[in-house]
Design an enzyme around this catalytic site. Structure first.
Site, PDB file in Angstrom:
ATOM      1  N   TYR A 109     -54.113 -42.804  12.799  1.00  0.00           N
ATOM      2  CA  TYR A 109     -54.190 -41.855  11.685  1.00  0.00           C
ATOM      3  C   TYR A 109     -55.483 -41.945  11.287  1.00  0.00           C
ATOM      4  O   TYR A 109     -56.115 -40.708  10.771  1.00  0.00           O
ATOM      5  CB  TYR A 109     -53.060 -41.642  10.910  1.00  0.00           C
ATOM      6  CG  TYR A 109     -52.019 -41.127  11.370  1.00  0.00           C
ATOM      7  CD1 TYR A 109     -51.231 -41.873  12.381  1.00  0.00           C
ATOM      8  CD2 TYR A 109     -51.109 -39.985  11.058  1.00  0.00           C
ATOM      9  CE1 TYR A 109     -50.197 -41.441  12.904  1.00  0.00           C
ATOM     10  CE2 TYR A 109     -50.193 -39.497  11.545  1.00  0.00           C
ATOM     11  CZ  TYR A 109     -49.435 -40.050  12.458  1.00  0.00           C
ATOM     12  OH  TYR A 109     -48.472 -39.732  13.060  1.00  0.00           O
TER      13      TYR A 109
ATOM     14  N   ASN B 199     -40.716 -36.548  10.315  1.00  0.00           N
ATOM     15  CA  ASN B 199     -40.575 -35.326  10.998  1.00  0.00           C
ATOM     16  C   ASN B 199     -38.910 -35.136  10.723  1.00  0.00           C
ATOM     17  O   ASN B 199     -38.250 -35.637  10.155  1.00  0.00           O
ATOM     18  CB  ASN B 199     -40.169 -35.716  12.688  1.00  0.00           C
ATOM     19  CG  ASN B 199     -41.558 -35.631  13.121  1.00  0.00           C
ATOM     20  OD1 ASN B 199     -42.572 -35.277  12.666  1.00  0.00           O
ATOM     21  ND2 ASN B 199     -41.724 -36.305  14.295  1.00  0.00           N
TER      22      ASN B 199
ATOM     23  N   HIS C  47     -51.463 -40.984   6.713  1.00  0.00           N
ATOM     24  CA  HIS C  47     -51.484 -41.846   7.425  1.00  0.00           C
ATOM     25  C   HIS C  47     -50.398 -43.011   6.974  1.00  0.00           C
ATOM     26  O   HIS C  47     -50.193 -43.184   5.858  1.00  0.00           O
ATOM     27  CB  HIS C  47     -52.946 -42.665   6.956  1.00  0.00           C
ATOM     28  CG  HIS C  47     -53.084 -43.891   7.647  1.00  0.00           C
ATOM     29  ND1 HIS C  47     -52.614 -44.183   8.928  1.00  0.00           N
ATOM     30  CD2 HIS C  47     -53.744 -44.940   7.337  1.00  0.00           C
ATOM     31  CE1 HIS C  47     -52.978 -45.432   9.044  1.00  0.00           C
ATOM     32  NE2 HIS C  47     -53.619 -46.058   8.218  1.00  0.00           N
TER      33      HIS C  47
ATOM     34  N   HIS D 117     -49.532 -31.333  15.255  1.00  0.00           N
ATOM     35  CA  HIS D 117     -49.226 -30.746  13.937  1.00  0.00           C
ATOM     36  C   HIS D 117     -50.284 -29.715  13.433  1.00  0.00           C
ATOM     37  O   HIS D 117     -50.744 -29.858  12.285  1.00  0.00           O
ATOM     38  CB  HIS D 117     -48.829 -32.091  13.097  1.00  0.00           C
ATOM     39  CG  HIS D 117     -47.661 -32.673  13.458  1.00  0.00           C
ATOM     40  ND1 HIS D 117     -46.328 -32.858  13.134  1.00  0.00           N
ATOM     41  CD2 HIS D 117     -47.522 -33.683  14.410  1.00  0.00           C
ATOM     42  CE1 HIS D 117     -45.593 -33.499  13.602  1.00  0.00           C
ATOM     43  NE2 HIS D 117     -46.464 -34.263  14.422  1.00  0.00           N
TER      44      HIS D 117
HETATM   45 FE1  HDD Z   1     -48.080 -38.389  14.279  1.00  0.00          FE
HETATM   46  C1  HDD Z   1     -50.035 -36.175  12.872  1.00  0.00           C
HETATM   47  C2  HDD Z   1     -45.299 -37.397  12.165  1.00  0.00           C
HETATM   48  C3  HDD Z   1     -46.146 -40.465  16.101  1.00  0.00           C
HETATM   49  C4  HDD Z   1     -50.690 -39.601  16.068  1.00  0.00           C
HETATM   50  N1  HDD Z   1     -47.794 -37.196  12.968  1.00  0.00           N
HETATM   51  C5  HDD Z   1     -48.811 -36.220  12.312  1.00  0.00           C
HETATM   52  C6  HDD Z   1     -47.961 -35.312  11.208  1.00  0.00           C
HETATM   53  C7  HDD Z   1     -46.809 -35.702  11.280  1.00  0.00           C
HETATM   54  C8  HDD Z   1     -46.671 -36.728  12.273  1.00  0.00           C
HETATM   55  C9  HDD Z   1     -45.908 -35.148  10.295  1.00  0.00           C
HETATM   56  C10 HDD Z   1     -48.603 -34.224  10.486  1.00  0.00           C
HETATM   57  C11 HDD Z   1     -49.430 -34.907   9.377  1.00  0.00           C
HETATM   58  C12 HDD Z   1     -50.149 -33.695   8.517  1.00  0.00           C
HETATM   59  O1  HDD Z   1     -49.298 -32.905   7.861  1.00  0.00           O
HETATM   60  O2  HDD Z   1     -51.174 -33.869   8.254  1.00  0.00           O
HETATM   61  N2  HDD Z   1     -46.064 -38.733  14.173  1.00  0.00           N
HETATM   62  C13 HDD Z   1     -45.141 -38.499  13.357  1.00  0.00           C
HETATM   63  C14 HDD Z   1     -43.884 -39.138  13.697  1.00  0.00           C
HETATM   64  C15 HDD Z   1     -44.006 -39.753  14.802  1.00  0.00           C
HETATM   65  C16 HDD Z   1     -45.492 -39.791  15.080  1.00  0.00           C
HETATM   66  C17 HDD Z   1     -42.715 -39.216  12.850  1.00  0.00           C
HETATM   67  C18 HDD Z   1     -43.080 -40.918  15.304  1.00  0.00           C
HETATM   68  C19 HDD Z   1     -42.244 -41.344  14.735  1.00  0.00           C
HETATM   69  N3  HDD Z   1     -48.431 -39.923  15.821  1.00  0.00           N
HETATM   70  C20 HDD Z   1     -47.314 -40.516  16.355  1.00  0.00           C
HETATM   71  C21 HDD Z   1     -47.986 -41.413  17.525  1.00  0.00           C
HETATM   72  C22 HDD Z   1     -49.310 -41.334  17.247  1.00  0.00           C
HETATM   73  C23 HDD Z   1     -49.486 -40.249  16.340  1.00  0.00           C
HETATM   74  C24 HDD Z   1     -47.113 -42.556  18.195  1.00  0.00           C
HETATM   75  C25 HDD Z   1     -50.216 -41.993  17.834  1.00  0.00           C
HETATM   76  C26 HDD Z   1     -50.490 -42.960  18.534  1.00  0.00           C
HETATM   77  N4  HDD Z   1     -50.035 -37.789  14.498  1.00  0.00           N
HETATM   78  C27 HDD Z   1     -51.038 -38.507  15.142  1.00  0.00           C
HETATM   79  C28 HDD Z   1     -52.228 -38.066  14.809  1.00  0.00           C
HETATM   80  C29 HDD Z   1     -52.030 -37.104  13.942  1.00  0.00           C
HETATM   81  C30 HDD Z   1     -50.549 -36.990  13.740  1.00  0.00           C
HETATM   82  C31 HDD Z   1     -53.096 -37.627  16.161  1.00  0.00           C
HETATM   83  C32 HDD Z   1     -52.627 -35.625  14.074  1.00  0.00           C
HETATM   84  C33 HDD Z   1     -53.389 -35.118  12.846  1.00  0.00           C
HETATM   85  C34 HDD Z   1     -53.121 -36.359  12.057  1.00  0.00           C
HETATM   86  O3  HDD Z   1     -52.611 -37.471  12.586  1.00  0.00           O
HETATM   87  O4  HDD Z   1     -53.524 -36.374  10.787  1.00  0.00           O
HETATM   88  O5  HDD Z   1     -53.289 -39.194  14.296  1.00  0.00           O
END
Ligand code: HDD
Length: 703
Positions: free
Chosen positions: A363, A149, A340, A76
């Protein structure tokens, strides 16, 4: 302690006033406030001599510049954000004690960030991808983040697979190609070996992955959460965002061209809509069901690769989100915002969905590396509006100046403060779920029906949407070099629908594998289920408005200025925006000699940036446009992408000169207009303008 009466729509904006900076009528200074008279030359020993170490202005300016970048989000990375507010329609107290869902008079400030998933920060907006839809509610009981999402499901069922998923879909590790695309071997290698991803890959291949606008996109919380009311009674809840403008998509050809012509398309669309007062709106929907229904469905409600069809649990619309303010500074706000899923407030709780549980861990971690330390909640955009008091101290970039001696609990030196908040004072009390189970590293059998809902999705699409999905598979899998991967994928799709697999196989040079055992288990029989779900097809989305749509008017010297003024008026009254496009910038002269201001010159724009095209009358003007290849191309391309096109009088000549197969431009209906099945509307006589305008607006609304 919360005091709801203190919060209003502007509370977050006001809280940011203390950190906003504006240099109007101010002197240039260093970061220490020392005024600077000269910033174009460094301090030297002699005009042509070496630069001096004592030049503190140079040193500070370069030092700061050298450290301007922070790591982009691991997923993202590319996104755009906006502020707004949320208002509940009626109290939801029966279901939840969440403070922001109690009072219809209260407006809770929010910040929303939309994003693509795979691409890096500088990648194009219109790539085929899932879109993030993350909402931060600054409620009176603290921050609630709904990190969702635009798809209601996910690729994997357990968070432990997330690093594998992301490594597979990101650019390949040897050459860092391709950017922002899943059309490559590692992505489909992974999908082909992971049957649980099949449902999500169908969404990825569908038009949902190509939204026309962040404003025309649904959002989903994906997981099953819990609502808890003041009596402690829990119900399951799934969150939905329903856009007021309906959900609409672009064609694949448009998105590919747009990635070159305007890589900022979705970001720009959001920004401009807010600047023009076309505030994006989304209704918050909830699917609520009783805990006793946990096992009522043929799928597991803890499995994030499944939807709950709206036919089984209807979506109740409970409030509205309005985005009405662009950030002042992209980096400070949109880049530094930290979401988060673990940011919940009293009245909202988790379930044991193993994907959600892993997210709760991830997160916070990622913000540490991205924002450089544990004090990211103090960054202005992240600060809650509810007061913060605790014994956390120090760390990089600490802003808060804690004034008490005691930074521990219990204490007597600070009279035991900050004191513990009981539930009656909105203290967060976790839902008490009884768990009596052995430690295992395994997947429940109830998660192992991988195909039923992929079949439901396929069957719910219209024939046109199915065609697009197959074409997308031809592209994505066509880019996969390994034949074995392509074949495995077709093997998985054969379990979804045989016809789907056959059609995909035909375009990618493989056959459906002969020996193709179905992985997983069949769904339990006799539970409530559906064959088709209307909500899954974009064709059933709202098509009743042309509000904020962009309409191109093609013109040149000699067109009928009266018609142009009339069409502008007719469309703008209905909330659309018009752009007058002419061969060059400046003004054009209408056939009666009146000057019209040109909004865009043809070399700087293209049909893909508009939802519809209008061609006016006026022989001289049309003759000029006919001489231009670009005008013909504009119309032909708009037609190819299914846009509404209207032409009147001599303007019809331009349509005739464009190579549009099987387009009949003769004959009229009783009101003087001819409506072609493909959304082309013509009227020979200017006296039929009103009927033409009405039918044009209807055609635009059809998308
Ligand atoms: Fe995630 C970012 C949505 C599964 C780990 N995720 C992130 C963002 C969105 C989502 C919208 C961007 C937030 C922003 O604008 O700053 N993610 C989802 C959805 C998931 C999902 C809807 C499943 C239903 N994500 C998911 C899993 C993991 C992560 C299973 C890790 C185990 N996601 C992250 C992250 C991010 C992230 C690596 C990257 C930047 C952030 O968190 O702030 O931690």
């Amino acid at each position: 302690m919360s005091d709801q009466s203190q919060l209003n729509e502007n509370s977050k904006k006001q809280s940011l006033d203390t950190v906003r900076e504006n240099a109007e009528k101010q002197y240039l200074t260093t970061n220490q406030g020392v005024r600077i008279p000269h910033t174009d030359d460094s301090l030297k020993a002699g005009e042509r001599g070496p630069t001096l170490l004592e030049d503190f202005h140079l040193r500070e300016k370069i030092m700061h510049f050298d450290h301007e970048r922070i790591p982009e989000r691991v997923v993202h990375a590319r996104g755009a954000g906006a502020y707004g507010y949320f208002q509940v329609y009626e109290s939801m107290a029966e279901y939840t004690r969440a403070s922001f869902l109690q009072n219809p008079a209260e407006k809770t400030p929010v910040f929303v960030r939309f994003s693509t998933v795979v691409g890096s920060r500088g990648s194009a907006d219109t790539v085929r991808d899932v879109r993030g839809f993350a909402t931060k509610f600054y409620t009176s009981d603290g921050v609630f983040d709904l990190v969702g999402n635009n798809f209601p499901i996910f690729f994997i069922q357990d968070a432990i697979k997330f690093p594998d998923l992301v490594h597979a879909v990101k650019p390949e590790p040897d050459n860092e190609m391709p950017q922002a695309a899943t059309a490559h071997d590692t992505a489909w290698d992974f999908f082909s070996l992971l049957p649980e991803a099949t449902h999500m890959t169908m969404w990825l291949l569908s038009d949902r992955a190509l939204p026309r606008s962040f404003r025309m996109m649904e959002g989903f919380g994906v997981h099953t959460f819990r609502f808890i009311n003041a009596q402690g009674r829990a119900r399951f809840v799934k969150f939905h965002w329903k856009p007021a403008l309906g959900a609409h998509s672009m064609t694949w050809d448009e998105t590919q061209k747009m990635a070159g012509q305007d890589p900022d398309w979705l970001r720009r669309d959001l920004w401009e809509a807010i600047e023009m007062g076309d505030y994006p709106e989304y209704e918050l929907g909830v699917q609520l069901f009783e805990e006793s229904d946990e096992f009522a469905f043929p799928f597991d409600i803890l499995d994030a690769t499944k939807i709950i069809p709206e036919e089984l649990v209807p979506v109740r619309r409970i409030g509205k989100l309005t985005l009405n303010r662009n950030p002042d500074n992209f980096f400070a706000e949109t880049e530094q915002v930290a979401f988060h899923p673990g940011h919940v407030v009293s009245g909202i709780d988790f379930t044991n969905d193993p994907l959600l549980q892993g997210r709760l861990f991830s997160y916070l971690d990622t913000q540490l590396i991205r924002l450089g330390g544990p004090n990211f909640a103090e960054i202005p955009v992240n600060r809650p509006l509810a007061p913060v008091h605790n014994n956390q101290r120090d760390g990089y970039m600490r802003q808060t100046i804690n004034t008490e001696k005691a930074s521990y609990f219990p204490n007597s030196l600070s009279q035991g403060c900050p004191m513990l908040a009981p539930e009656s004072a909105h203290g967060y009390v976790h839902y008490s779920e009884k768990i009596n189970a052995p430690t295992v590293r395994t997947r429940s059998d109830s998660f192992k029906d991988y195909f039923s809902q992929a079949t439901l999705f396929w069957k719910s699409l219209s024939p046109a949407e199915q065609d697009h999905l197959v074409a997308a598979a031809h592209f994505e899998l066509g880019k996969v070099e390994s034949r074995a991967i392509r074949e495995r994928m077709v093997g998985l799709y054969a379990h979804v629908d045989h016809d789907l697999a056959r059609r995909i196989a035909e375009g990618i040079g493989v056959n459906i594998p002969q020996d193709n055992p179905r992985p997983g288990v069949l769904p339990p029989q006799g539970r409530r289920s559906v064959e088709r779900s209307a909500a899954l097809s974009l064709e059933n989305s709202a098509k009743n408005s042309i509000k904020s749509r962009r309409i191109a008017i093609l013109a040149a010297d000699g067109v009928d200025e009266g018609t142009i003024q009339n069409i502008k008026k007719a469309l703008e009254e209905r909330g659309a925006h018009t752009t007058l496009i002419a061969p060059r910038l400046g003004t054009i002269k209408g056939k009666s000699g009146q000057e019209l201001a040109v909004d865009q010159s043809s070399p700087t724009t293209s049909s893909i940036m508009y939802d519809a095209v209008f061609i006016p009358n006026g022989q001289q003007g049309i003759d000029q446009l006919l001489k231009q290849g670009s005008a013909r191309h504009f119309v032909a391309e708009a037609y190819k992408h299914g846009k509404a096109i209207a032409a009147i009088g001599e303007g019809i000549e331009l349509l005739k000169q464009v190579d549009i197969p099987n387009l009949s431009l003769s004959g009229t209906s009783s009101n003087g207009t001819l409506v072609n099945a493909a959304g082309v509307i013509t009227a020979q006589k200017t006296s039929d303008f009103q009927a033409l305008a009405e039918q044009f607006a209807q055609a635009i609304a059809q998308h």
